[in-house]
Design a protein around this motif. Structure first.
Motif, short mmCIF file in Angstrom:
data_model
loop_
_atom_site.label_atom_id
_atom_site.label_comp_id
_atom_site.label_asym_id
_atom_site.label_seq_id
_atom_site.Cartn_x
_atom_site.Cartn_y
_atom_site.Cartn_z
N THR A 81 29.39 -77.75 -39.61
CA THR A 81 30.63 -77.08 -39.20
C THR A 81 30.47 -75.57 -39.24
N ASP A 98 29.31 -79.97 -43.90
CA ASP A 98 29.82 -78.61 -44.13
C ASP A 98 28.98 -77.58 -43.39
N ARG A 147 33.67 -84.76 -41.39
CA ARG A 147 33.44 -84.46 -42.80
C ARG A 147 34.69 -84.75 -43.64
N TYR A 148 35.80 -84.14 -43.25
CA TYR A 148 37.03 -84.27 -44.05
C TYR A 148 37.63 -85.66 -43.95
N LYS A 169 38.16 -75.47 -51.87
CA LYS A 169 36.90 -75.71 -51.19
C LYS A 169 36.80 -74.92 -49.88
N VAL A 170 37.90 -74.87 -49.12
CA VAL A 170 37.87 -74.16 -47.85
C VAL A 170 38.24 -72.69 -48.02
N ARG A 193 40.12 -74.43 -40.94
CA ARG A 193 39.84 -75.80 -41.36
C ARG A 193 41.15 -76.60 -41.40
N TRP A 251 33.97 -80.99 -38.39
CA TRP A 251 34.80 -80.92 -39.59
C TRP A 251 35.59 -82.20 -39.79
#
Length: 351
Positions: free
Chosen positions: A302, A299, A258-259, A94-95, A67, A255
């Motif tokens: 991904t 999430d 998302r991020y 989180k990751v 990630r 991803w």
């Protein structure tokens, strides 16, 4: 001038000693999670995927999760994000980071000689505190610290000469090596290898950066095997990995959405507190609540593509199935549309 030469000489001598003492290589374990943090160099890497492709190609049975948490402009002690976005530690948790690839020193280097000691102190504190964390629940993370790449003398004469910046970058690279040694962290010098790549490209009449600072995709491709060898202590795997790179980039696209989601003011910031009624008359729900549900879908999107990456790395393939996305709460509009049920007409819809 003599004082500056002495600073450079002493710093480089410390770097040579540090490189001789640092950990030799990184060993990955099956199922580990790798997080990339730092400045524009790793941020841009997620769009080409060459370095990550080599890692999956070398460890096809490890089912690794990668990630990218980098953003252009990030420094060791400065990560500009939306309000309430979450701290770096919260995102590493989180990751579930087992391994952290940290790229710093470029933005900090613009402070020149005057900023070296502060940078070393901040970097040392970051390494000390981060090594003591347990983001994955499986133990302390291992960190690989990467130096900045050099600035390139671009073939376009409109770009400035890199000499002044490279003096700073060389000194900051040496300082990073010294701090990494003090904290028993694997350090990768990208400054000198990137200069060698630029020299080889110049002989072919090419440039490997778009502006003297940021690598082109071809530059990423050239740097990736050098990074791999420095990190893992062996030559990068050879072969045609284009299919693998394609599915990795597909995963990274999800991803990134998302991020680095757009409209952070609605997702995390001031407007995230606005609340609306649900269609069935339940309690009001906020922008933040709904949009975090949408982020949870990202999430899963991904993670679904991780599975295809693993399959292709093993020599097979897998059809991505997104039928497992979590539900998102339907929200009643605070401004009903013209349709009989209060919904809005879409552009181009028939009257």
């Amino acid at each position: 001038m003599h004082q500056r030469i002495l600073v450079v000489a002493l710093t480089l001598l410390s770097a040579v000693f540090a490189l001789a003492q640092q950990p030799a290589k990184l060993d990955l374990k099956p199922g580990e999670h790798i997080a990339l943090i730092g400045n524009a160099l790793p941020d841009r890497m997620q769009h080409s995927g060459y370095f990550e492709t080599l890692i999956h190609a070398q460890y096809p049975k490890h089912d690794l999760v990668v990630r990218n948490l980098a953003a252009a402009g990030d420094e060791v002690m400065k990560r500009s994000r939306s309000e309430n976005f979450g701290s770096p530690d919260e995102w590493l948790t989180k990751v579930q980071a087992d391994v952290i690839f940290a790229y710093f020193g470029f933005n900090e280097s613009f402070k020149g000689y005057a900023g070296l000691e502060q940078f070393k102190a901040e970097l040392g504190l970051f390494l000390k505190e981060t090594k003591a964390k347990n983001y994955s629940g499986k133990g302390n993370p291992r960190i690989v610290l990467f130096s900045p790449i050099a600035n390139e003398k671009h073939r376009d004469p409109n770009f400035p000469t890199p000499d002044a910046n490279n003096t700073n970058l060389e000194n900051y690279t040496a300082a990073m090596a010294e701090v990494a040694k003090a904290h028993d962290v694997l350090f990768v010098d990208l400054f000198r290898p990137s200069q060698q790549l630029y020299s080889a490209a110049a002989q072919k009449g090419q440039s490997l950066t778009v502006n003297g600072l940021h690598l082109t995709e071809e530059g990423d491709k050239a740097l990736a095997p050098l990074m791999f060898q420095s990190v893992f202590g062996q030559k990068a795997p050879a072969g045609n990995f284009e299919k693998l790179r394609t599915v990795i980039n597909d995963k990274n696209t999800e991803w990134h959405a998302r991020y680095r989601t757009v409209d952070g003011y609605n997702v995390y910031g001031g407007r995230s507190k606005l609340s609306y009624e649900s269609p069935k008359g339940a309690a009001k729900i906020s922008n933040y609540d709904v949009m975090q549900q949408e982020m949870a879908q990202r999430d899963v999107l991904t993670a679904n593509r991780d599975k295809r990456v693993w399959a292709v790395a093993k020599g097979g393939d897998l059809k991505v199935d997104d039928s497992n996305l979590p539900k998102v709460t339907e929200v009643k509009s605070n401004k009903p549309g013209a349709n009989a049920d209060g919904s809005h007409k879409f552009l181009g819809a028939e009257e």
